[in-house]
Write a protein that holds these residues in place. Structure first.
Motif, PDB file in Angstrom:
ATOM      1  N   ASN A  96       0.987  -1.286   0.079  1.00  0.00           N
ATOM      2  CA  ASN A  96       0.022   0.199   0.047  1.00  0.00           C
ATOM      3  C   ASN A  96       0.804   1.112  -0.114  1.00  0.00           C
ATOM      4  O   ASN A  96       0.848   2.143  -0.520  1.00  0.00           O
ATOM      5  N   THR A  97       1.867   1.115   0.986  1.00  0.00           N
ATOM      6  CA  THR A  97       2.825   2.203   0.752  1.00  0.00           C
ATOM      7  C   THR A  97       3.327   2.915  -0.558  1.00  0.00           C
ATOM      8  O   THR A  97       3.334   3.737  -0.887  1.00  0.00           O
ATOM      9  N   SER A  98       3.987   1.578  -1.256  1.00  0.00           N
ATOM     10  CA  SER A  98       4.347   1.753  -2.434  1.00  0.00           C
ATOM     11  C   SER A  98       3.562   2.377  -3.626  1.00  0.00           C
ATOM     12  O   SER A  98       3.976   3.404  -4.118  1.00  0.00           O
ATOM     13  N   MET A  99       2.324   1.914  -3.469  1.00  0.00           N
ATOM     14  CA  MET A  99       1.332   2.704  -4.352  1.00  0.00           C
ATOM     15  C   MET A  99       0.749   3.949  -4.019  1.00  0.00           C
ATOM     16  O   MET A  99       0.840   5.139  -4.882  1.00  0.00           O
ATOM     17  N   HIS A 100       1.093   4.289  -2.687  1.00  0.00           N
ATOM     18  CA  HIS A 100       0.817   5.596  -1.976  1.00  0.00           C
ATOM     19  C   HIS A 100       1.878   6.542  -2.686  1.00  0.00           C
ATOM     20  O   HIS A 100       1.578   7.693  -3.082  1.00  0.00           O
ATOM     21  N   VAL A 101       3.156   6.057  -2.461  1.00  0.00           N
ATOM     22  CA  VAL A 101       4.081   7.132  -3.182  1.00  0.00           C
ATOM     23  C   VAL A 101       4.073   7.204  -4.538  1.00  0.00           C
ATOM     24  O   VAL A 101       4.452   8.379  -4.908  1.00  0.00           O
ATOM     25  N   LEU A 102       3.713   6.397  -5.092  1.00  0.00           N
ATOM     26  CA  LEU A 102       3.706   6.488  -6.764  1.00  0.00           C
ATOM     27  C   LEU A 102       2.783   7.451  -7.141  1.00  0.00           C
ATOM     28  O   LEU A 102       2.919   8.335  -8.111  1.00  0.00           O
ATOM     29  N   PHE A 103       1.623   7.254  -6.348  1.00  0.00           N
ATOM     30  CA  PHE A 103       0.524   8.430  -6.572  1.00  0.00           C
ATOM     31  C   PHE A 103       0.832   9.728  -6.061  1.00  0.00           C
ATOM     32  O   PHE A 103       0.550  10.993  -6.596  1.00  0.00           O
ATOM     33  N   LEU A 104       1.807  10.022  -5.124  1.00  0.00           N
ATOM     34  CA  LEU A 104       2.021  11.183  -4.417  1.00  0.00           C
ATOM     35  C   LEU A 104       3.015  11.780  -5.685  1.00  0.00           C
ATOM     36  O   LEU A 104       3.037  13.197  -5.808  1.00  0.00           O
ATOM     37  N   VAL A 105       3.797  11.090  -6.416  1.00  0.00           N
ATOM     38  CA  VAL A 105       4.848  11.504  -7.185  1.00  0.00           C
ATOM     39  C   VAL A 105       3.911  12.089  -8.447  1.00  0.00           C
ATOM     40  O   VAL A 105       4.087  12.997  -9.054  1.00  0.00           O
ATOM     41  N   MET A 106       2.886  11.327  -8.679  1.00  0.00           N
ATOM     42  CA  MET A 106       1.945  11.547  -9.807  1.00  0.00           C
ATOM     43  C   MET A 106       1.284  13.262  -9.413  1.00  0.00           C
ATOM     44  O   MET A 106       1.338  14.144 -10.148  1.00  0.00           O
ATOM     45  N   LYS A 107       0.926  13.249  -8.208  1.00  0.00           N
ATOM     46  CA  LYS A 107       0.326  14.371  -7.809  1.00  0.00           C
ATOM     47  C   LYS A 107       1.396  15.833  -7.974  1.00  0.00           C
ATOM     48  O   LYS A 107       1.142  16.905  -8.310  1.00  0.00           O
ATOM     49  N   ARG A 108       2.668  15.317  -7.812  1.00  0.00           N
ATOM     50  CA  ARG A 108       3.837  16.218  -7.710  1.00  0.00           C
ATOM     51  C   ARG A 108       4.013  16.727  -9.274  1.00  0.00           C
ATOM     52  O   ARG A 108       4.237  17.961  -9.168  1.00  0.00           O
TER      53      ARG A 108
END
Length: 312
Positions: A96-108
């Motif tokens: 879940n953390t891995s997916m969370h960070v990948l979408f934080l990158v998308m937002k950035r």
């Protein structure tokens, strides 16, 4: 108003907790060569230090998030001397953390530039295709061709380089196509990494004490053999008299150090490790030629000098 502030603080605290596997990996000293490669490309791109660091940090988030699920896929025990994140925090939260960070990158990236998110989707999707091919061969025990392996390495590793490069070029006046060079570096980097995994040069150099060296040897010696990975040396060995023995050992996914040492001896005997060394020398030479064709780059040449440490 007070309730709203309390809710916001609670959410921020909770986000910190559910990102714990990611922050756990941040304590590890990564391969500085990735940052050096970004700095070397900036010899041509000439971004400000602030913009370059912003993009490098963002791509590093992608890399670390990828390591989280890579270690699960590979049943990795240690990540550079400490237990892999999923062994500490469990597989569900780590995924879940891995997916969370990948979408934080998308937002950035959406906030970074109008074209950045599309570049991210394109480059990272191709990296996943490379990772998928690597996993498919391993899980189905199918030995790829050298050409298939090279394509996979350029996708899996090279696309992480082209991701940062293309993001940087959004802010640069330098528009020459540097992606072929980045993909070549990715291929070189992956083959070198696979070779060093078998020879254990890098792993043993990381640790100052004899106890640490022993821990690395016992828990991560020739991990690729334990994973059943078809690296370039294994692929080459399939066409030699030693190939059947190598394949039988690879099929076992053994953790037996003595058996893995014997497999490495077979790869040396078969000429497969010598073959990989010749490939690495050729890649270093052709990459230097491409750098020269682009007008030269002392920083990139220094990176290539450092990457030749596999010879030591």
């Amino acid at each position: 108003m007070r309730n709203m502030e309390e809710n916001t603080n609670s959410e921020l605290k909770f986000e910190k907790e559910i990102l714990a596997p990611y922050t756990y990996l941040l304590q590890i000293k990564g391969k500085k060569v990735r940052v050096k490669i970004a700095d070397a490309f900036n010899h041509w791109l000439k971004l400000s230090d602030e913009k370059l660091r912003e993009i490098v940090d963002t791509v590093d988030m992608v890399h670390i998030a990828s390591l989280l699920f890579d270690d699960i896929q590979d049943s990795t025990k240690l990540r550079r001397g400490i237990p892999a994140a999923h062994r500490v925090y469990g597989i569900p939260l780590t995924l879940n953390t891995s997916m969370h960070v990948l979408f934080l990158v998308m937002k950035r990236l959406v906030e970074l530039h109008p074209e950045a998110a599309d570049i991210y989707a394109t480059e990272f999707l191709d990296a996943l295709r490379g990772q998928g091919a690597d996993l498919y061969w391993r899980e189905n025990f199918r030995c790829p061709t050298v050409q298939e392996y090279n394509k996979m390495a350029q996708q899996k590793t090279g696309r992480m380089f082209t991701l940062g490069l293309r993001l940087c070029q959004l802010f640069s006046d330098y528009k020459a196509d540097l992606c072929p060079l980045a993909l070549q570096l990715g291929l070189y980097f992956q083959i070198r990494d696979d070779y060093c995994n078998l020879k254990q040069q890098e792993a043993l150099e990381e640790w100052p004490s004899e106890d640490d060296k022993q821990a690395v040897t016992e828990d991560s010696y020739c991990e690729d053999l334990t994973e059943g990975k078809f690296s370039l040396s294994i692929i080459h060995a399939m066409g030699t008299p030693e190939g059947e023995e190598v394949l039988n050992i690879l099929r076992q996914r053994t953790e037996d150090i003595e058996l893995k040492k014997y497999c490495v001896a077979l790869l040396e005997k078969s000429g497969s490790l010598a073959y990989v060394r010749s490939v690495l020398e050729d890649l270093n030479r052709t990459t230097r030629a491409e750098v020269a064709r682009l007008g030269g780059n002392p920083q990139m040449e220094a990176v290539l000098d450092e990457m030749e440490s596999w010879k030591d």
